[in-house]
Design a protein around this motif. Sequence first.
Motif, PDB file in Angstrom:
ATOM      1  N   LEU A  28      41.066  40.094  70.044  1.00 47.95           N
ATOM      2  CA  LEU A  28      40.730  40.792  68.803  1.00 47.95           C
ATOM      3  C   LEU A  28      40.773  39.837  67.613  1.00 47.95           C
ATOM      4  N   ASP A  29      41.745  38.939  67.617  1.00 50.07           N
ATOM      5  CA  ASP A  29      41.853  37.966  66.519  1.00 50.07           C
ATOM      6  C   ASP A  29      40.605  37.090  66.427  1.00 50.07           C
ATOM      7  N   ALA A  30      40.001  36.828  67.580  1.00 50.70           N
ATOM      8  CA  ALA A  30      38.802  35.982  67.588  1.00 50.70           C
ATOM      9  C   ALA A  30      37.617  36.667  66.913  1.00 50.70           C
ATOM     10  N   TYR A  31      37.661  37.993  66.850  1.00 55.87           N
ATOM     11  CA  TYR A  31      36.562  38.745  66.233  1.00 55.87           C
ATOM     12  C   TYR A  31      36.823  39.065  64.762  1.00 55.87           C
ATOM     13  N   ARG A  32      38.026  38.799  64.290  1.00 58.76           N
ATOM     14  CA  ARG A  32      38.318  39.116  62.893  1.00 58.76           C
ATOM     15  C   ARG A  32      37.462  38.252  61.974  1.00 58.76           C
ATOM     16  N   PRO A  33      36.868  38.864  60.953  1.00 60.51           N
ATOM     17  CA  PRO A  33      36.038  38.074  60.035  1.00 60.51           C
ATOM     18  C   PRO A  33      36.899  37.093  59.251  1.00 60.51           C
ATOM     19  N   THR A  34      36.378  35.927  59.043  1.00 59.99           N
ATOM     20  CA  THR A  34      37.090  34.924  58.253  1.00 59.99           C
ATOM     21  C   THR A  34      36.552  34.946  56.838  1.00 59.99           C
ATOM     22  N   THR A  35      37.470  34.814  55.908  1.00 63.27           N
ATOM     23  CA  THR A  35      37.079  34.812  54.503  1.00 63.27           C
ATOM     24  C   THR A  35      36.712  33.399  54.088  1.00 63.27           C
ATOM     25  N   ILE A  36      35.488  33.230  53.650  1.00 62.53           N
ATOM     26  CA  ILE A  36      35.011  31.918  53.221  1.00 62.53           C
ATOM     27  C   ILE A  36      35.096  31.837  51.699  1.00 62.53           C
ATOM     28  N   GLN A  37      35.918  30.950  51.220  1.00 61.38           N
ATOM     29  CA  GLN A  37      36.067  30.778  49.785  1.00 61.38           C
ATOM     30  C   GLN A  37      34.986  29.819  49.283  1.00 61.38           C
ATOM     31  N   SER A  38      34.282  30.205  48.267  1.00 64.85           N
ATOM     32  CA  SER A  38      33.236  29.340  47.720  1.00 64.85           C
ATOM     33  C   SER A  38      33.391  29.262  46.209  1.00 64.85           C
ATOM     34  N   GLY A  39      33.058  28.127  45.661  1.00 72.81           N
ATOM     35  CA  GLY A  39      33.127  27.971  44.225  1.00 72.81           C
ATOM     36  C   GLY A  39      34.552  27.801  43.736  1.00 72.81           C
ATOM     37  N   GLN A  40      34.707  27.774  42.420  1.00 71.06           N
ATOM     38  CA  GLN A  40      36.019  27.562  41.820  1.00 71.06           C
ATOM     39  C   GLN A  40      36.878  28.807  41.951  1.00 71.06           C
ATOM     40  N   GLN A  41      38.160  28.608  42.267  1.00 70.10           N
ATOM     41  CA  GLN A  41      39.088  29.715  42.407  1.00 70.10           C
ATOM     42  C   GLN A  41      39.920  29.833  41.131  1.00 70.10           C
ATOM     43  N   TYR A  42      40.220  31.078  40.764  1.00 69.96           N
ATOM     44  CA  TYR A  42      40.981  31.335  39.547  1.00 69.96           C
ATOM     45  C   TYR A  42      42.248  32.115  39.886  1.00 69.96           C
ATOM     46  N   SER A  43      43.197  32.084  38.972  1.00 69.52           N
ATOM     47  CA  SER A  43      44.435  32.849  39.140  1.00 69.52           C
ATOM     48  C   SER A  43      44.638  33.756  37.932  1.00 69.52           C
ATOM     49  N   ILE A  44      45.502  34.737  38.092  1.00 67.56           N
ATOM     50  CA  ILE A  44      45.802  35.669  37.004  1.00 67.56           C
ATOM     51  C   ILE A  44      46.311  34.917  35.783  1.00 67.56           C
ATOM     52  N   ASP A  45      47.132  33.914  36.015  1.00 68.97           N
ATOM     53  CA  ASP A  45      47.760  33.193  34.900  1.00 68.97           C
ATOM     54  C   ASP A  45      46.741  32.468  34.025  1.00 68.97           C
ATOM     55  N   GLU A  46      45.561  32.243  34.559  1.00 68.63           N
ATOM     56  CA  GLU A  46      44.535  31.539  33.772  1.00 68.63           C
ATOM     57  C   GLU A  46      43.848  32.451  32.759  1.00 68.63           C
ATOM     58  N   HIS A  47      44.047  33.757  32.870  1.00 70.06           N
ATOM     59  CA  HIS A  47      43.489  34.677  31.871  1.00 70.06           C
ATOM     60  C   HIS A  47      44.391  34.634  30.637  1.00 70.06           C
ATOM     61  N   PRO A  48      43.876  34.268  29.486  1.00 70.57           N
ATOM     62  CA  PRO A  48      44.725  34.026  28.306  1.00 70.57           C
ATOM     63  C   PRO A  48      45.573  35.227  27.877  1.00 70.57           C
ATOM     64  N   PHE A  49      45.102  36.445  28.130  1.00 68.24           N
ATOM     65  CA  PHE A  49      45.859  37.609  27.692  1.00 68.24           C
ATOM     66  C   PHE A  49      46.804  38.144  28.779  1.00 68.24           C
ATOM     67  N   LEU A  50      46.840  37.454  29.939  1.00 65.65           N
ATOM     68  CA  LEU A  50      47.696  37.912  31.031  1.00 65.65           C
ATOM     69  C   LEU A  50      48.779  36.893  31.391  1.00 65.65           C
ATOM     70  N   GLY A  51      48.964  35.904  30.551  1.00 64.98           N
ATOM     71  CA  GLY A  51      49.980  34.903  30.841  1.00 64.98           C
ATOM     72  C   GLY A  51      51.374  35.506  30.876  1.00 64.98           C
ATOM     73  N   ALA A  52      51.688  36.346  29.935  1.00 69.32           N
ATOM     74  CA  ALA A  52      52.996  37.013  29.858  1.00 69.32           C
ATOM     75  C   ALA A  52      52.875  38.124  28.823  1.00 69.32           C
ATOM     76  N   GLY A  53      53.954  38.904  28.685  1.00 68.27           N
ATOM     77  CA  GLY A  53      53.974  39.923  27.648  1.00 68.27           C
ATOM     78  C   GLY A  53      53.495  41.280  28.115  1.00 68.27           C
ATOM     79  N   PRO A  54      53.270  42.190  27.165  1.00 64.99           N
ATOM     80  CA  PRO A  54      52.959  43.592  27.509  1.00 64.99           C
ATOM     81  C   PRO A  54      51.671  43.773  28.300  1.00 64.99           C
ATOM     82  N   MET A  55      50.631  42.969  28.034  1.00 66.27           N
ATOM     83  CA  MET A  55      49.377  43.132  28.770  1.00 66.27           C
ATOM     84  C   MET A  55      49.543  42.721  30.234  1.00 66.27           C
ATOM     85  N   ARG A  56      50.352  41.709  30.490  1.00 70.61           N
ATOM     86  CA  ARG A  56      50.601  41.310  31.875  1.00 70.61           C
ATOM     87  C   ARG A  56      51.364  42.405  32.601  1.00 70.61           C
ATOM     88  N   GLU A  57      52.346  42.968  31.941  1.00 72.39           N
ATOM     89  CA  GLU A  57      53.133  44.054  32.552  1.00 72.39           C
ATOM     90  C   GLU A  57      52.255  45.263  32.835  1.00 72.39           C
TER      91      GLU A  57
END
Length: 411
Positions: free
Chosen positions: A276-305
């Motif tokens: 079954l594991d052999a049939y599981r689809p693999t996720t192909i990452q393409s292009g630049q990857q981003y994280s939550i922390d890179e969003h300027p209004f989600l670094g910390a504080g009430p909007m992040r919460e």
Amino acid sequence: MVADIHGYATYYCAIALGAESQPLLKQVFHDLRELKVDVAYPFLLDVYHDYKQGRLSVEELHQVVRLVESYVFRRAVCSIPTNSLNKTFAGLSRTLKKDRYLESVQAAFLLLPSYRRFPADEELQRELKQRDLYNFRSRSYWLRRLENHGRKERVMVEDYTIEHILPQNPELPTQWQAELGPDWQTVQQTWLHTLGNLTLTGYNSEYRDHPFNYKRDQVTDRDGNPVGFAQSPLKLNKGLGQIQVWNEEAIKSRADRLAIEATKVWSVPFVGADILDAYRPTTIQSGQQYSIDEHPFLGAGPMRELFECLRTAVLELDPCVNEEVLKLYIAFKAETNFVDVVPQAKRLRLSLNMPFQEIDDPKGLCLDVTNLGRWGNGDVEIGLASKDELPYVIGLIRQSFDRQMGDNFSA
């Protein structure tokens, strides 16, 4: 092209119109038609074509059709909406490995996400035992399949009628009331039309509302021969001759036994975990990857919460929901994006991927952004500025999710 049309028309006649001559396939197609699984025909036409091309055997085709039958029946019993079935079956052929045909079909069904899931044995048994099966669609179908499973000499269920062991009469005779106990009305209302209380008989008029022991031992035919439950040749009536009292406990006990048998009739395919594991689809990452922390209004504080509270609630909608962080917004997806979150200084701007005219918004807080240039997908916009607004907003988001999972794809 005309030759292809003729070929597939021939396949359709075999599957949907009863023209199949091979006995094993003829019966399984009959069962499928009785269950009314038209939505699976596009997939089955492809499989039948591959069968004609020699890519799978008669027995393998038979197993594939039985698998489709089990999948649809289990979902119907478990009251899982059928709306997305046409998309499920339409895309199934593309996932198959034609050199490992049956195995790849089994794996494809087992790997379907939760909203399209193949219900497990535990779920099927639980729902079978408690739901109204007397008024279930195609009730003669499920009774016939239960009765004939494993039989070489098939029982013509059409010659029998459905019997409620505990009668339907709301004014039960006093002997029945005594047998059921002081809560007899509750017992009757709860279990009357359920699996444990339903069976088949050719002597419905003789059984009527008679007490259980009379139905079990004393019913006779015109020639005086005993034809009670104890003498019944039907598998469904097995064990009734040994039961002394027909009450709630007896009904539930019989339902337990029949529900286990049902998991064998409408079975789940077995594929080893490594395969079954052999049939599981693999996720192909393409292009630049981003994280939550890179969003300027989600670094910390009430909007992040606030975002974390929203994120938790959205991911809890269904196990199939996943998150993708993009440069300008965060997407939550099932089939595709159903809500996109654009972080701002004092609020989270949400885009719901559905037509504005379909949103049920009693408070009138949503904006129609159809044909307006916005980051995010969809025609509905709503702002989220505080945790107090979250329950209402999640209700709106669920509408977008439910629409994608069902209403889009009417079966």
